[in-house]
Structure formats: structure tokens, C-alpha cells
Design a protein around this motif. Sequence first.
Motif, PDB file in Angstrom:
ATOM      1  N   ASP A  40      32.126  37.914  46.568  1.00 26.80           N
ATOM      2  CA  ASP A  40      31.775  39.320  47.143  1.00 26.80           C
ATOM      3  C   ASP A  40      31.515  40.243  46.031  1.00 26.80           C
ATOM      4  O   ASP A  40      30.666  41.169  46.261  1.00 26.80           O
ATOM      5  CB  ASP A  40      33.010  40.090  47.877  1.00 26.80           C
ATOM      6  CG  ASP A  40      33.380  39.282  49.175  1.00 26.80           C
ATOM      7  OD1 ASP A  40      32.418  38.662  49.547  1.00 26.80           O
ATOM      8  OD2 ASP A  40      34.469  39.475  49.544  1.00 26.80           O
ATOM      9  N   ASN A  41      31.888  40.047  44.859  1.00 24.97           N
ATOM     10  CA  ASN A  41      31.866  40.980  43.749  1.00 24.97           C
ATOM     11  C   ASN A  41      30.213  40.761  43.282  1.00 24.97           C
ATOM     12  O   ASN A  41      29.752  41.890  42.881  1.00 24.97           O
ATOM     13  CB  ASN A  41      32.529  40.482  42.467  1.00 24.97           C
ATOM     14  CG  ASN A  41      32.503  41.299  41.293  1.00 24.97           C
ATOM     15  OD1 ASN A  41      31.695  40.884  40.553  1.00 24.97           O
ATOM     16  ND2 ASN A  41      33.262  42.342  41.373  1.00 24.97           N
ATOM     17  N   GLU A  62      32.718  38.628  34.825  1.00 26.16           N
ATOM     18  CA  GLU A  62      33.468  39.250  36.021  1.00 26.16           C
ATOM     19  C   GLU A  62      33.707  38.479  37.132  1.00 26.16           C
ATOM     20  O   GLU A  62      34.948  38.267  37.468  1.00 26.16           O
ATOM     21  CB  GLU A  62      32.817  40.623  36.386  1.00 26.16           C
ATOM     22  CG  GLU A  62      33.690  41.467  36.963  1.00 26.16           C
ATOM     23  CD  GLU A  62      32.904  42.991  37.511  1.00 26.16           C
ATOM     24  OE1 GLU A  62      33.669  43.742  38.431  1.00 26.16           O
ATOM     25  OE2 GLU A  62      31.995  43.079  37.210  1.00 26.16           O
ATOM     26  N   LYS A 109      27.602  39.847  35.236  1.00 26.97           N
ATOM     27  CA  LYS A 109      28.206  39.520  36.298  1.00 26.97           C
ATOM     28  C   LYS A 109      29.120  38.302  36.111  1.00 26.97           C
ATOM     29  O   LYS A 109      30.138  38.362  36.717  1.00 26.97           O
ATOM     30  CB  LYS A 109      27.250  39.188  37.748  1.00 26.97           C
ATOM     31  CG  LYS A 109      26.816  40.428  38.422  1.00 26.97           C
ATOM     32  CD  LYS A 109      28.154  40.852  39.267  1.00 26.97           C
ATOM     33  CE  LYS A 109      27.967  42.102  39.804  1.00 26.97           C
ATOM     34  NZ  LYS A 109      29.057  42.919  40.193  1.00 26.97           N
ATOM     35  N   THR A 140      39.991  32.448  47.802  1.00 23.12           N
ATOM     36  CA  THR A 140      39.535  33.676  48.413  1.00 23.12           C
ATOM     37  C   THR A 140      38.123  33.927  48.027  1.00 23.12           C
ATOM     38  O   THR A 140      37.653  33.405  46.939  1.00 23.12           O
ATOM     39  CB  THR A 140      40.467  35.138  47.951  1.00 23.12           C
ATOM     40  OG1 THR A 140      40.257  34.969  46.383  1.00 23.12           O
ATOM     41  CG2 THR A 140      41.614  34.931  48.485  1.00 23.12           C
ATOM     42  N   PRO A 141      37.212  34.651  49.062  1.00 28.06           N
ATOM     43  CA  PRO A 141      35.653  34.883  48.538  1.00 28.06           C
ATOM     44  C   PRO A 141      35.525  36.141  47.604  1.00 28.06           C
ATOM     45  O   PRO A 141      34.609  36.504  47.300  1.00 28.06           O
ATOM     46  CB  PRO A 141      35.208  35.190  49.866  1.00 28.06           C
ATOM     47  CG  PRO A 141      36.205  35.946  50.609  1.00 28.06           C
ATOM     48  CD  PRO A 141      37.702  35.297  49.959  1.00 28.06           C
ATOM     49  N   GLU A 142      36.664  36.751  46.946  1.00 30.57           N
ATOM     50  CA  GLU A 142      36.673  37.959  46.209  1.00 30.57           C
ATOM     51  C   GLU A 142      35.499  37.844  45.153  1.00 30.57           C
ATOM     52  O   GLU A 142      34.683  38.801  44.859  1.00 30.57           O
ATOM     53  CB  GLU A 142      37.714  38.271  45.558  1.00 30.57           C
ATOM     54  CG  GLU A 142      37.792  39.696  45.053  1.00 30.57           C
ATOM     55  CD  GLU A 142      39.222  40.186  44.449  1.00 30.57           C
ATOM     56  OE1 GLU A 142      40.141  39.389  44.646  1.00 30.57           O
ATOM     57  OE2 GLU A 142      39.286  41.530  44.165  1.00 30.57           O
ATOM     58  N   ILE A 150      28.011  43.656  44.337  1.00 32.47           N
ATOM     59  CA  ILE A 150      28.132  45.075  44.003  1.00 32.47           C
ATOM     60  C   ILE A 150      26.987  45.362  42.785  1.00 32.47           C
ATOM     61  O   ILE A 150      27.085  44.646  41.690  1.00 32.47           O
ATOM     62  CB  ILE A 150      29.560  45.404  43.245  1.00 32.47           C
ATOM     63  CG1 ILE A 150      30.561  44.886  44.364  1.00 32.47           C
ATOM     64  CG2 ILE A 150      29.670  46.682  42.886  1.00 32.47           C
ATOM     65  CD1 ILE A 150      31.926  44.953  43.925  1.00 32.47           C
ATOM     66  N   GLY A 151      26.247  46.456  42.988  1.00 33.48           N
ATOM     67  CA  GLY A 151      25.153  46.745  41.779  1.00 33.48           C
ATOM     68  C   GLY A 151      23.978  45.995  41.991  1.00 33.48           C
ATOM     69  O   GLY A 151      22.777  45.996  41.515  1.00 33.48           O
TER      70      GLY A 151
END
Lengths: 319, 470
Positions: B424-425, B451, B448, B419-421, B428-429
Amino acid sequence: MATTAPPADATATRWSKEDAKAARKANRKRHRNENAWAAAFMAAPVIGWVAFLLFPMGFSIYASMTNWNGLGNMTFVGFDNYVRLVQDPYFWKALWNTVFYMIGIPIGLAISLALALALSRKIRGRTFFRTVYYIPVISSLAAVAILWQWAYNGDFGLVNQALDLVGIDGPNWLMDPTWSKPALIIMAVWKGLGYSTLLYLAAVQAVPRSLYEAAALDGASGWKRFTKITWPMVQPVTFFLVVTNIIGGSMIFTEINIMTPTGGPSWSTASLVWYVWNQAFRNLQMGYATAMALVLGILVLIVTIIQFRINRANDFSID
Amino acid sequence: MRKMKTAAFAATVVGALTLAACSSGGSSDNASEEPDTSGGTAANELTFMFRGGDYDKLAYETAIDAFEAETGAKVKMIITDADQYATKLQAAIAGNKVPDVFYIEPGKMMGYVYAGVLADLTDYVDQATIDNIWDFGTQAYRFNTETGARGQDGDPLYGLPKDVGPFGFGYNTVLFDKLGLEHPSADEPLTFDEFVALAKDLTVDMDGDGELDHWGTGLNVTWNSQAFIWGAGADWISEDQKTVTVDTPEFADALQWFADLGLVEGVTPSAEQAQTLDTYQRWMAGEIGFFPVAPWDIATYNEKAAADPENFGYDVIPYPVANEGDDWSTWLGSLGIAVSENSANKELAAQLATYLSTDLEAQKILAENKVQIPNLIDYATGEWIETDAPAAGWPANTKIFLEIAESKGRPLPGIWTYTPEWYDNFWIGIENVVDNGSQTAADFLAAKQPEMQMLLDQSWVSADQAKAQG
């Protein structure tokens, strides 16, 4: 004589018992048919309820306790998804964003009631205004979202151009974490205004004129008449709108997915349903997504039950 | 009142149930109006589900007509809106109505393969056909289910490319001429320093009113920073796809350099003006010097160049690199054509997938209408680049697109993982680094990495679970 001939009553009683028996038999037969028909009529909604609500609900509860990508087989994992959800900061962030969007509900209702009160008066162009306010309701949400995305453009957008006319330097609405949620709330209020106004209009017009006349005779001011007559009399509509708006608001997705497809700056616009959709279809976490959806459903149910309880104290009839 | 309460309560229950039920992906609005996506049952019947525009449909109708005439097959086409395609395909799979042939994104392939949805096409496609498709076009659909490796030649093939999409870079030729600047080379990439110097030359107040009229560039970090990060020798992930590598000094330097284009050098529109739509509009209005150019943009750019030749003209160049002699690269996308493992006519379906991917007439239609570059190497590097592309109005340096397809292109990070989650994260920010500068790239990346690493680890765990579940 008296002993050989049965009394008229007794004969009548015997005959009536037989008649009653036959009648009961006929009734039973007739009722059997009627019962069968009744059962058939009742079966349709019951089957529909089982097939389209009970089964999906049961399936969802089970799916929420599995590791499932939505494609292959499920593996039962108990409450793991719920534990993960509690520890997932993005779940809480999305839930907070979703709750924040609810700020639009009282704002929308206040504007709707004001509009309904205005439109219930005999003013010029009343029909025109009623139509204008209702147009957003019947417009495609996707199309509306794209138009608002343009309107919110920090540089060329209509919103900032309008603000500029009154000397306000508008923010970069959808790119600023502070303003992205209010931007979506404004759009949602605008979109739902016509529907709420329509319901309020019907409620306002249903208030008996005699109440206002009696209040006027007693010297009640306009504000008193509103707070003591209009507001209580339209309360059932307010209650209905609050409940349905909370349900609708908790499912906000389309406008977010179109206007801020990555969840907005610093994830400031991501709603819970948007996060659920992403987990389910982009990240293949269908089991986890289902758990989040169920939690949201339960939260909405709890909030609604509380509303029912609170509202019971102010029960009112408009009949 | 009671009725009102009942209605409200009923609405609540239905709403809550719908929320829960909808996430299971089984139903969709207007389900009764949905086309039947089930694969064909008769010996010669096939169903093909895809998304796309009018030209895709036209090209595929041509290919399918030829296919039907040659094989006697009957192909039912189901076209859906692009934004609904993935959801509908997943619903079709959950409902056991898998079409025989359908589009598949390379990033989602692993889950589909583990679930037994995709057929292995290795034995159905001959080597000569594969050799005539860009390497990435087939590598994107290769997957070793044992090792979890992606993109390796020789591994099972689960799809063929509908297209390969090189995300190129370009410049406004008219603006360069207007300012008397020398056009960048089509063969040698600019260095970062040369790029900044040129961007400064392009950032000017033309009419002396104190407001800038042109800017050097205006790049969206989510889609445009990859080439610069790679150009500095950094990457998001290790080669084995197991470690997130964004916390390296070269990554931090490259990201900071990208952010400083606007924050320090001032060669991009300000943060308030830098919304994606704005920079695109400014590029189209002739106000931006450097901007991405991809095959799917060509038709629109050509229209603009014809309508506004005094302000807009464009051509393609290589992406800049950190130092002279460094290798440049950019991302290369693809959409695949896959076959259902449970198709009643698997061989015929594989034949159709091959036709759709490699039929010369279909490729000509798609390339002529500037939808994509051709998949076929012999046609693309021969007749097309020499005569057909110039005749159809492709830009002078179109060969750069072919260069990207051949060797300079890389998949977007996240494509090779389950998955590309985790990827993608990363975004964010990111505005705190590139838009308002409230955080340095190094600080942002240091926070980052853990996470993203956690999400990447989770992705691998999910992949293992999907593999075990089947």
C-alpha cells in the motif's frame, strides 16, 4: 403528691422516646426498602457505565500496551506501541491532517451564526430556508460523500462547472494534495451547517428584546449591538459547538474513506481515525491502533479542558 | 450555562472514550440490530456469512437448497454490505461468534490461521474436486504455518474459492473500426512499442475543433500498472516474499514508460482529466481505445454496447509486453470460502463450503449473470466457453479470461504476506511520477524501496509474533 405522680412532661418525654424509637425502627425499615430501590435505580446507570465505558476504557488501555492482531492472543509489550507511534511519520501526518480539518470549525460557526441571524428575522420563505439548511444534517453521510465526490470531479464536477461560470478554472479537488483537504472541509461545513444554525437560532431568539431596546436608546449601532449583546449572549452555544465540533472533527472518517479511499494524493487526506482503522482492520495491528486512538482521545480531552479554562473567564448566563 | 458546560464535558468524555473503545473492534453501531453470527449449535445447523449482490444471493440460495435437501442441514445465511464485511467478521471473531462458513480474503488469511480461526480443509475436500478448480483458486488458500510460505501445492488448504477474478485488458472495437485500425490479436500480445503506436493512432481530434475527442488509453496506476510492470520482467517483491524489488532498472523503466504514456506520448487524457472516474466514463462514452475489462464489468459493458452501438463495443485482448516473445500476465483476484476451526459441525461446514465453491447450478447462475467465470475447469473449458458464455453475451475473446485463470494470472503483490502495508505504501506519492512528472520513476523508487522494505520486514516480524501468540 408531687413526688408520687410523674410530671406530665416526664411522662410525655418517656412516651415520646418510645414513640421515637418505634418510629425510627419503622423509618429504618421503610428506608431500607427505599434504599434498596434507590440502589437498584442507581445500579442501572452505574452498571452501564462500568460495562460500556469503564471496562472498554480499561481494556483499551491494556490493549494499547500489547502486540495484538485483534484475532489471537495478546502479548504485553509495555509502551512499545507508544514509542513506535512517536517515531511513525504517518501518525504525525495523519494527526496534522486531522488538526487541519479543524479549520472548518470557525468557518462553519461564522456562517451558521450569520444564517441564524438572517433566519431570525421575518423574511419570506424563512421556514423553507430553515428546512433546506437542515436537510444535509439528516442525510446519510455515505450518500452525501458520494455526491460530493461527483461534485468535486475535476472534469465534470458541479463545483468546477459553477466556478467556470465566474471564470475560475477550478482545481482537480480530490486529486490535488493542495486542494484535497479544503475540499473535505467545505463538505463538512456544508453538512454541519444546519445543526449549528438551529442551535444559534434558538440562542439568538432567546436574547431579551429589552437589551436591544436599551442599547438602541443609548444610540448603539447595529455592529455594537451584535458585538456587545448578541455575541456574548450566544457564547454558551458557541462554546458547546466548538467543543462538540472538535470531538466530531477529530473522528472524521466516513467521508475520507469514501471520497479518498487510499488516503488521498500524497496521503493528504488521511485522518488519524482513518489511519487507526486501517492499522486495526487492514494491517491487523489492533494493539498499535488502540494506542493511537487513546492518544487522540487524550489530546481531545486536553484541548477541551483548555477550552473550559479559557471559557471560565467569560462565564455568562443566558437565564 | 452550567448545564451547557456539563453537556459539553460529558460529550467530551464520551467522545474520548468512544474513540479509544471503538478501536478495540468490539462494538458497532446498532449492535442490537446485528444478526447473530454464531455458528450453529444443533447437529445439522450451519451459519454462512458473506457479502455480495443479488446474483450471489440467488446462486447461493440455489446451492444451499440443494445442499439442505441432500444433507438435511439447515443453513442460516447472513449477508452484509461489502464495505462492512471485514469489520463485522473481525468483530464476530473478537466476540467469539464466528460463523461456521464465511468469506475470507486471501491476503488476510495468515493472521486468521495463526489465531486458530480457520479450519484446515485438506482432509475434507477430495482431490478430484481440487483438480477441477483453477490452480490459483486453491493455491490462494494454501498456507504452510511452519515456513510461512503461501500458494504452494500440497500445503494445508484453509479455504476454497468463491471465485477467481481475472483482471483482463480490452479495446473499443467500434472505435478501431471507425478509425480503420486493425483489431489487436487475441493470441499474441502487443509489444509496448506497438501499443504506443496504436494508442497514438487512437488519440485524435475527430471534428477538427482543436480538442482531442479520443485517447489511446487512460489507466489508473494503482490497478492497471501491475500487468505492464510484470510484462517488463519486473516485480514488487522477491519470490520468497522477503525483499522489496522495486529499485531495479527494469522496474524503473517500466514505471517511467507507464507514466510517459500521458506525460510524453500524450495518449491519455491530461492529469486534470485523468481521475479514475473520468477515464471510466470516457471509456464508456467511447472515447478511450484501450481499457481494463474484467468479468464483473461485462454486464455493464454489454448494456452500454446495446444502448450506444455507434460508439461502444468491446473485446478482450492480452496485456502488452515489453518485447516480442515475452510472456504476458495480469493480476488474478479471489475471494475465499472458509470454515471456522471451532465450528460444532466442521465436517458439514466443509461440505457446505465445497458446495458453494463448486456446485454446478450455482456456478451456472453466477456465470450466466456475468458475476464471475466458473470455478469448475471442466465446465468452464467445455460447455460454458463453447455454448453458455456466447449465449449469455460474454465477449468473443472470453477464452482470455480462462487463460488468465489457468496460467497468466498472478496474485496482487501483498497477498502472500502477513499484511499488505508495505505494498500500500508504494502508492503514496505515485502521482508525482505519473500525473505531474515532478519526480522520475527511478528517483521515486530509490526513495521508496527502503521504506517499503522496512514495512515488509515489520510484516514478517508481526507474522512471527502472531505465530508465537497463537
